[in-house]
Design a protein around this motif. Sequence first.
Motif, PDB file in Angstrom:
ATOM      1  N   ALA A  45       0.895  -1.106   0.054  1.00 18.53           N
ATOM      2  CA  ALA A  45       0.250   0.251  -0.255  1.00 18.53           C
ATOM      3  C   ALA A  45       0.855   0.960  -0.210  1.00 18.53           C
ATOM      4  CB  ALA A  45      -0.811  -0.372   1.392  1.00 18.53           C
ATOM      5  N   TRP A  58      -4.228   0.466   9.531  1.00 16.92           N
ATOM      6  CA  TRP A  58      -4.600  -0.171   8.106  1.00 16.92           C
ATOM      7  C   TRP A  58      -5.719  -0.675   9.117  1.00 16.92           C
ATOM      8  CZ3 TRP A  58      -3.910   1.185   3.114  1.00 16.92           C
ATOM      9  CH2 TRP A  58      -4.554  -0.132   2.562  1.00 16.92           C
ATOM     10  N   THR A  61      -9.072  -1.806   3.691  1.00 13.99           N
ATOM     11  CA  THR A  61      -8.579  -0.683   2.000  1.00 13.99           C
ATOM     12  C   THR A  61      -7.936   0.746   2.096  1.00 13.99           C
ATOM     13  OG1 THR A  61     -10.847  -0.209   2.013  1.00 13.99           O
ATOM     14  CG2 THR A  61     -10.561  -2.321   1.508  1.00 13.99           C
ATOM     15  N   GLU A  62      -8.006   1.035   3.426  1.00 14.08           N
ATOM     16  CA  GLU A  62      -7.534   1.850   4.414  1.00 14.08           C
ATOM     17  C   GLU A  62      -7.063   2.540   5.248  1.00 14.08           C
ATOM     18  OE1 GLU A  62     -11.124   4.803   2.786  1.00 14.08           O
ATOM     19  OE2 GLU A  62     -11.727   4.386   5.009  1.00 14.08           O
ATOM     20  N   TRP A  63      -6.379   3.956   5.281  1.00 16.73           N
ATOM     21  CA  TRP A  63      -5.285   4.355   6.465  1.00 16.73           C
ATOM     22  C   TRP A  63      -6.501   5.657   7.387  1.00 16.73           C
ATOM     23  CZ3 TRP A  63      -1.132   1.827   7.397  1.00 16.73           C
ATOM     24  CH2 TRP A  63      -0.025   1.654   7.207  1.00 16.73           C
ATOM     25  N   GLN A  64      -6.540   5.035   8.587  1.00 18.75           N
ATOM     26  CA  GLN A  64      -7.432   5.390   9.304  1.00 18.75           C
ATOM     27  C   GLN A  64      -6.301   6.053  10.660  1.00 18.75           C
ATOM     28  OE1 GLN A  64     -10.361   3.791  11.331  1.00 18.75           O
ATOM     29  NE2 GLN A  64     -12.075   3.497   9.356  1.00 18.75           N
TER      30      GLN A  64
END
Length: 197
Positions: A45, A58, A61-64
């Motif tokens: 990623a 992670w 599917t995305e970073w928080q």
Amino acid sequence: MKIYAPTIPVCQLDENNYFVGMTTADLDPLENNGHYLLPRLCIKAEPPELRVGYVAQWCDTEWQYIEDHRYEVFYSKETGEVVVIDEPGKLPETVTDTPRPDSFHHWAEKENKWVMSPEAEAQKQQQIDNERKAKINTLLSVATEKIAAYQDMIDFADTEEESTEAEKGLLAWRRYRAALLKYQKGLISELPRTPEE
């Protein structure tokens, strides 16, 4: 035949999927199709953007971005003791980043600061007064012992020179003791220095 890079950058996570840093994944030598061997807890990623006071996590599917106060110093609003924050997330409402000035202060949620009640202020002043009295009494005891020792040296001096030296010491310590007594009664504002200083 397509040529693949021997390594690619990948994101290293910890056990809770928090971003730790970047590392590399090696091309699988047994496959010739661009398959890379990802190290444990790594993902392919784009690295997260760095945000002060936050850690990236992670989530499928995305970073928080989660608040991160693990390396900051906080104090318990109840006891004033240092509180160690060991997990990312919002700060508990029971802590503050302002150290408690002393044990006489308590946290006032309404004012959002450490305050001292009139009773605590009186207790603090009493403690200061007691400590001051104890210090003066200790210094007076030391001075009295020195005066007695110099008097003995005068009384039992073998030479005129010994006696003269002892008289100088006796006079200096008697002046010091007199100054201490004046300080004790509030007649002078500064604690006198000992003759040895």
